[in-house]
Design an enzyme around this catalytic site. Structure first.
Site, PDB file in Angstrom:
ATOM      1  N   ARG A  77       0.941  -1.455   0.355  1.00  0.00           N
ATOM      2  CA  ARG A  77       0.113  -0.126  -0.061  1.00  0.00           C
ATOM      3  C   ARG A  77       0.979   1.127   0.280  1.00  0.00           C
ATOM      4  NH1 ARG A  77      -2.548   2.843   4.947  1.00  0.00           N
ATOM      5  NH2 ARG A  77      -3.793   4.563   3.471  1.00  0.00           N
ATOM      6  N   HIS A 121      -2.585  10.889   0.631  1.00  0.00           N
ATOM      7  CA  HIS A 121      -1.913  10.939   1.969  1.00  0.00           C
ATOM      8  C   HIS A 121      -1.575  11.856   2.840  1.00  0.00           C
ATOM      9  CE1 HIS A 121      -0.202   7.456   4.300  1.00  0.00           C
ATOM     10  NE2 HIS A 121      -0.530   8.414   5.469  1.00  0.00           N
ATOM     11  N   GLU A 163      -7.088   8.687   5.988  1.00  0.00           N
ATOM     12  CA  GLU A 163      -6.985   9.590   7.770  1.00  0.00           C
ATOM     13  C   GLU A 163      -7.360  11.189   7.273  1.00  0.00           C
ATOM     14  OE1 GLU A 163      -4.311   8.699   9.958  1.00  0.00           O
ATOM     15  OE2 GLU A 163      -4.261   6.718  10.214  1.00  0.00           O
ATOM     16  N   ASN A 288      -7.150   2.321   9.881  1.00  0.00           N
ATOM     17  CA  ASN A 288      -5.645   2.411  10.512  1.00  0.00           C
ATOM     18  C   ASN A 288      -5.901   2.357  11.980  1.00  0.00           C
ATOM     19  OD1 ASN A 288      -4.766   2.297   8.187  1.00  0.00           O
ATOM     20  ND2 ASN A 288      -4.049   4.962   8.722  1.00  0.00           N
ATOM     21  N   TYR A 290      -3.535   1.989  15.950  1.00  0.00           N
ATOM     22  CA  TYR A 290      -2.443   2.467  16.583  1.00  0.00           C
ATOM     23  C   TYR A 290      -2.917   1.637  18.237  1.00  0.00           C
ATOM     24  CZ  TYR A 290      -0.214   3.971  12.724  1.00  0.00           C
ATOM     25  OH  TYR A 290       0.236   4.073  10.816  1.00  0.00           O
ATOM     26  N   GLU A 346      -3.298  -0.291   8.047  1.00  0.00           N
ATOM     27  CA  GLU A 346      -2.186   0.019   9.094  1.00  0.00           C
ATOM     28  C   GLU A 346      -1.922  -0.170  10.263  1.00  0.00           C
ATOM     29  OE1 GLU A 346      -0.472   4.386   9.472  1.00  0.00           O
ATOM     30  OE2 GLU A 346      -1.574   5.131   7.048  1.00  0.00           O
TER      31      GLU A 346
HETATM   32  C1  NOJ Z   1      -1.427   7.285  10.341  1.00  0.00           C
HETATM   33  C2  NOJ Z   1      -0.955   7.599   9.026  1.00  0.00           C
HETATM   34  O1  NOJ Z   1      -1.354   7.606   8.058  1.00  0.00           O
HETATM   35  C3  NOJ Z   1       0.627   8.029   8.999  1.00  0.00           C
HETATM   36  O2  NOJ Z   1       0.937   8.553   8.174  1.00  0.00           O
HETATM   37  C4  NOJ Z   1       1.391   8.089  10.194  1.00  0.00           C
HETATM   38  O3  NOJ Z   1       3.170   7.967   9.456  1.00  0.00           O
HETATM   39  C5  NOJ Z   1       1.393   6.818  10.955  1.00  0.00           C
HETATM   40  N1  NOJ Z   1      -0.022   7.315  11.121  1.00  0.00           N
HETATM   41  C6  NOJ Z   1       2.053   6.962  12.081  1.00  0.00           C
HETATM   42  O4  NOJ Z   1       1.390   7.824  13.244  1.00  0.00           O
END
Ligand code: NOJ
Length: 439
Positions: A77, A121, A163, A288, A290, A346
């Site tokens: 991606r 992006h 995002e 995404n 985290y 992600e």
């Molecule tokens: C989401 C973003 O899409 C990406 O560009 C970024 O580096 C990562 N999170 C980590 O923060």
């Protein structure tokens, strides 16, 4: 069983984004973007760093694709830099930029790696101003249409936006991202224009009747209430509405959550047909993930909430590591997106990686992070959530926006002091072994 065995058709890939890895900002006819402007404004980025060189992937894409191949990934991606294709965002096409992405795609396909292309992006061509300008939505539609036609034989998986929360709220309200404004009205206006851009692009895709799938990537934010008190439960629900459902609801239901206008005391600038234009069927949703946070009601903040402390270990970004949150998020997202296919587009962590004298990076924390999150992916699949793939963020250490090069997310170490030399970290080998069903 805690085995990390996935079916053969489960997609494993890595993700990157143009401005974070390409560099070569003044080459190949590329136009300026709001991230060039922002990163060159003193004080905006850690150490005043910028993406001028980044990982030099513009020149070294073959080497990067060779890493994907060596580790056994079946998908990549990455994003097109809009301003390499349309230097001013609209009208004039830059053939050199168009051909650059043909070469990259050709190299991927030659190596049996399926491209997942993100069209946007965050690197808006500067000539378009910023997303408060409604014209951006129409410019994006035209850019997307051009790409669908131009690359349809090579690309079968399209992601319109990455995002949009970041390119609206973080960029126009929190001020941490380009263009760095701090205005709530601007933030909500931008969010609406991004939604419109997405919907118009999907319509063009359908009109062309080309083979392939189209979706969007959202950084789902579903904070938990920090207590069972009614006001905390309500504010967690509001956080979901104005951080995530502001993008999901218009796409899937053709409406905005009603709390946004009432709680924030503003008007979303919706024009005739906008909601119909956004409410287009998509083929998959990218998530995404985290971290997961807890929120509490806070009278003094405009969003009426504050994040509270947690007990978990944190990453170098200071983000709590909450693998089970991934499963909770997938359940919620699946519930809100009519059971369409989901990809984790992600997932990963920033670590304080050390390059040893024998040129190895033993990133055991990152391995553990991947292991735990992948176990919850398996659990989600067992629960019949239609999770179809997983992309690690990121293939390479890269330009982490306002943090510059101070945060490393890669499964490949980039030695910035040494001509951007690439060194595969242990976590890269770990993911290889997951794909071989050896874990
Ligand atoms: C989401 C973003 O899409 C990406 O560009 C970024 O580096 C990562 N999170 C980590 O923060």
């Amino acid at each position: 069983m805690n085995d990390l065995v996935f079916k053969d058709n489960f997609v494993f890939g890595c993700a990157t984004a143009a401005y974070q890895i390409e560099g070569a900002v003044n080459e190949g006819g590329r136009g300026k973007t709001i991230w060039d402007d922002f990163s060159h404004t003193p004080g905006k980025i850690f150490n005043n760093e910028n993406g001028d060189i980044a990982c030099d992937s513009y020149h070294r894409y073959k080497e990067d694709i060779a890493i994907l191949k060596e580790l056994g990934f079946s998908a990549y991606r990455f994003s097109f830099a809009w301003s390499r294709i349309f230097p001013n965002g609209v009208k004039e096409i830059n053939r050199e930029g168009v051909d650059y992405y043909h070469s990259l795609l050709e190299e991927l396909l030659k190596n049996n790696i399926t491209p997942y292309v993100t069209l946007y992006h965050w690197d808006l061509p500067s000539a378009l101003g910023d997303w408060t300008n409604r014209e951006c939505a129409y410019a994006f539609r035209d850019y997307a249409k051009f790409c669908f036609k131009e690359y349809s034989s090579e690309v079968k998986n399209w992601i319109t936006l990455n995002e949009p929360f970041c390119s609206s709220i973080v960029s126009h309200y929190q001020g941490r991202h380009a263009p760095g404004h701090q205005d709530l009205n601007e933030a909500i206006t931008s969010a609406h224009h991004l939604n419109l851009a997405h919907g118009l692009a999907v319509q063009e895709f359908r009109k062309l009747n080309i083979e392939g799938k189209i979706g969007i990537t959202i950084n789902t934010i579903y904070p938990q209430a920090a207590s069972k008190l009614k006001e905390d439960v309500l504010i967690a629900d509001f956080a979901k509405a104005c951080q995530t459902d502001i993008f999901i609801s218009p796409i899937f239901k053709g409406e905005y959550p009603s709390q946004i206008e009432s709680m924030l005391k503003l008007k979303i600038p919706i024009e005739k047909d906008d909601l119909n234009n956004i409410n287009q069927k998509i083929d998959f949703i990218g998530m995404n993930y985290y971290s997961e946070s807890l929120v509490k009601y806070d009278e003094n903040s405009p969003f009426k909430m504050k994040e509270v402390n947690s007990w978990q270990k944190t990453t170098e970004m200071g983000w709590s590591i909450v693998p089970k949150g991934l499963l909770r998020f997938l359940r919620t997202l699946n519930n809100d997106t009519d059971n369409i296919d989901i990809y984790i587009t992600e997932n990963g962590m920033a670590c304080n990686d050390i390059l040893t004298s024998d040129m190895r990076v033993h990133d055991t924390d990152r391995i553990e992070y991947f292991r735990q999150h992948l176990l919850y992916c398996k659990k989600a699949i067992e629960e019949k959530i239609p999770l179809k793939g997983y992309f690690a963020w990121s293939l390479l250490d890269n330009f982490e926006w306002a943090y510059g090069y101070s945060k490393r997310f890669g499964i490949t170490y980039v030695d910035y002091q040494n001509n951007c030399k690439r060194i595969i970290k242990d976590s890269g080998y770990f993911l290889r072994d997951v794909m071989l069903s050896l874990i």
